[in-house]
Motif scaffolding. Structure first.
Motif, PDB file in Angstrom:
ATOM      1  N   VAL A  27       0.774  -1.233   0.162  1.00 21.63           N
ATOM      2  CA  VAL A  27       0.142   0.188  -0.070  1.00 21.63           C
ATOM      3  C   VAL A  27       0.657   1.203  -0.424  1.00 21.63           C
ATOM      4  CG1 VAL A  27      -1.850  -1.214   1.319  1.00 21.63           C
ATOM      5  CG2 VAL A  27      -0.151  -0.387   2.842  1.00 21.63           C
ATOM      6  N   TRP A  28       1.689   1.175   0.090  1.00 20.85           N
ATOM      7  CA  TRP A  28       2.595   2.411   0.288  1.00 20.85           C
ATOM      8  C   TRP A  28       2.656   3.500  -0.957  1.00 20.85           C
ATOM      9  CZ3 TRP A  28       6.637   4.839  -3.110  1.00 20.85           C
ATOM     10  CH2 TRP A  28       7.493   6.694  -1.814  1.00 20.85           C
ATOM     11  N   ILE A  31      -0.944   5.565  -0.191  1.00 18.19           N
ATOM     12  CA  ILE A  31      -0.800   6.169   1.329  1.00 18.19           C
ATOM     13  C   ILE A  31      -0.491   7.852   0.787  1.00 18.19           C
ATOM     14  CG2 ILE A  31      -0.338   7.174   3.242  1.00 18.19           C
ATOM     15  CD1 ILE A  31       1.340   4.052   3.371  1.00 18.19           C
ATOM     16  N   TRP A  54      -6.097   8.836   2.962  1.00 18.76           N
ATOM     17  CA  TRP A  54      -6.269   7.630   2.113  1.00 18.76           C
ATOM     18  C   TRP A  54      -4.689   6.793   2.234  1.00 18.76           C
ATOM     19  CZ3 TRP A  54     -10.777   7.247  -0.935  1.00 18.76           C
ATOM     20  CH2 TRP A  54     -11.470   8.396  -1.173  1.00 18.76           C
ATOM     21  N   ILE A  55      -5.725   5.186   2.289  1.00 17.62           N
ATOM     22  CA  ILE A  55      -5.239   3.923   2.612  1.00 17.62           C
ATOM     23  C   ILE A  55      -5.659   3.001   1.173  1.00 17.62           C
ATOM     24  CG2 ILE A  55      -3.505   2.323   3.849  1.00 17.62           C
ATOM     25  CD1 ILE A  55      -3.696   4.144   6.127  1.00 17.62           C
TER      26      ILE A  55
END
Length: 100
Positions: A27-28, A31, A54-55
């Protein structure tokens, strides 16, 4: 007297290689944070809403105090991980309780 820098900063990574955000986690690259000005907090919260975190596909509206709590929690998580590594704990032990 101001410092006069003679050389420009050069990057230490290979800039010809394509950047791969997946290298830092799934998810890097997703983000992000968006400021949301003049928004009122929901419920009994008193602090101002400062924006949306937001992730991945999840969106979380955060107050100022919630962002502080999030920062503190993540710093504690990093510290606990670093201490565990120094104590010899690995991902292999993740599902097992710590035995003294």
């Amino acid at each position: 007297m101001a410092y006069d820098r003679k050389q420009k900063h050069k990057t230490s990574f290979n800039s010809k290689r394509k950047f791969n955000p997946q290298r830092y986690g799934k998810v890097w690259g997703s983000i992000t944070f968006e400021h949301d000005w003049d928004k009122e907090p929901v419920g009994e919260a008193n602090g101002p809403v400062i924006g949306n975190l937001w992730i991945g596909n999840s969106n979380h509206q955060l107050t100022f105090s919630e962002t502080n709590k999030l920062i503190e929690t993540l710093k504690e998580a990093q510290h606990a991980y670093n201490v565990g590594v120094r104590m010899g704990r690995t991902n292999m032990h993740a599902s097992q309780p710590f035995v003294r």
